[in-house]
Design an enzyme around this catalytic site. Structure first.
Site, PDB file in Angstrom:
ATOM      1  N   GLY A 149     -54.314 -19.331 -14.195  1.00  0.00           N
ATOM      2  CA  GLY A 149     -53.906 -20.063 -13.006  1.00  0.00           C
ATOM      3  C   GLY A 149     -54.934 -21.109 -12.633  1.00  0.00           C
ATOM      4  O   GLY A 149     -55.787 -21.485 -13.447  1.00  0.00           O
ATOM      5  N   ASN A 150     -54.854 -21.594 -11.415  1.00  0.00           N
ATOM      6  CA  ASN A 150     -55.831 -22.564 -10.919  1.00  0.00           C
ATOM      7  C   ASN A 150     -56.030 -22.348  -9.425  1.00  0.00           C
ATOM      8  O   ASN A 150     -55.440 -21.444  -8.835  1.00  0.00           O
ATOM      9  CB  ASN A 150     -55.396 -23.996 -11.243  1.00  0.00           C
ATOM     10  CG  ASN A 150     -54.032 -24.330 -10.664  1.00  0.00           C
ATOM     11  OD1 ASN A 150     -53.829 -24.298  -9.455  1.00  0.00           O
ATOM     12  ND2 ASN A 150     -53.073 -24.641 -11.551  1.00  0.00           N
TER      13      ASN A 150
END
Length: 337
Positions: A149-150
């Site tokens: 993810g981020n």
């Protein structure tokens, strides 16, 4: 401050008629069950109700009372009657009440009441327009408990959705996994992965006048997703990745005459050159450039500092709250719709 029919200072008459002609809006907050009943039935025994009965401007009512009083059929009937007269009810929220009980009846928060009024008086320049917005990150599963993810919080995308809705647009918000809430008049579709966002975006875009692609979509996902939690059995574990869908590029291919497509570019180097490439390659009408070199902006921050690039040039903006940045972006969008 006016609270009585006659001024306690010099005995002069406070004219409810003049107040009704003078005001641009009337807000009654908090509004008790007693006041609701008097307003609904024209019981003009105090300055508030007589002013209400003389009011020529829109009237906004923010009820506040205990949960049983709020739920009582009499109170509900009074609110229905006031709505039928054209009054605007700002619904109370659930929470702790003065009685010590918990339930619906707590007056809406003051900042939300102000936002409600702002929305009402906002010029509806996007009335009748349908706008799709993507927001937040995507999570690409590695196994049942891990993902790629981020750091995107969704704040920028949600601010854009709220701003478009304030200006009268019919907004569809495609949100990745974030904890943020949006206004009830925004159609929200929650997704997790790039694949899910891609499917929803490509399905809805043909029916839109514009799309703003603000989501920080993962560029890669694991080639294989483990069905069970991966154990730490060796130190050189390799996870093979493959590209995800390029949502912006696909929508750029789908774009029809009269449709607009706005992209975002988050860069760490050669910012303007990279943004210009994306602008052309993905058939965007304009692109919003963010840079991680600008401290206190982008991921997780309440502020942002952008540059808008299009075929006609570029405009740089100062650092400001994302809610204000959203206004700059929607201003540019409104010029083109």
């Amino acid at each position: 401050m006016v609270s009585e029919f006659f001024s306690q200072r010099d005995g002069t008459w406070n004219s409810h008629v003049k107040l009704g002609l003078w005001a641009d809006a009337m807000l009654i907050a908090p509004c008790t069950a007693s006041t609701l009943g008097k307003m609904a039935n024209g019981v003009a025994d105090n300055m508030l109700v007589t002013t209400y009965l003389s009011m020529k401007a829109p009237v906004f009512i923010a009820p506040a009372m205990d949960l049983d009083m709020y739920q009582h059929p009499t109170t509900q009937a009074n609110m229905d009657r006031l709505r039928s007269y054209g009054n605007l009810i700002i619904e109370p929220q659930s929470g702790f009440l003065a009685s010590g009980l918990e339930g619906k009846g707590r007056m809406e928060e003051p900042e939300n009441i102000v936002a409600y009024l702002d929305n009402y008086f906002e010029e509806k320049v996007l009335q009748g327009k349908r706008i799709m917005i993507t927001a937040g990150p995507t999570y690409e599963k590695i196994d049942p408990v891990r993902f790629i993810g981020n750091y995107s919080s969704g704040k920028m995308g949600f601010a854009l959705a709220e701003e478009c809705a304030r200006r009268g647009a019919e907004v569809t918000l495609i949100a990745g996994p974030v904890s943020m809430m949006c206004s009830p008049n925004i159609r929200r579709i929650d997704v997790e992965s790039c694949e899910e966002m891609y499917q929803v975006a490509t399905t809805h875009y043909p029916n839109m006048d514009a799309a703003i692609l603000c989501a920080a979509v993962a560029d890669f996902r694991p080639e294989n997703i483990a069905t069970e939690k991966i154990k730490r059995e060796k130190d050189d574990l390799v996870i093979r990745l493959k590209p995800t869908h390029d949502i912006a590029a696909q929508l750029g291919k789908m774009k029809q005459p009269g449709q607009l497509l706005v992209g975002f570019a988050l860069e760490t180097n050669d910012e303007e050159a990279n943004a210009q490439k994306k602008l052309q390659k993905k058939n965007l009408d304009f692109i919003v450039l963010n840079s991680l070199q600008r401290k206190g902006t982008c991921f997780q921050s309440d502020d942002n500092q952008i540059t808008i690039l299009s075929a006609n040039g570029q405009t740089a903006f100062d650092k400001k709250p994302k809610t204000e940045v959203a206004k700059d972006i929607v201003d540019e969008l409104s010029k083109r719709l």
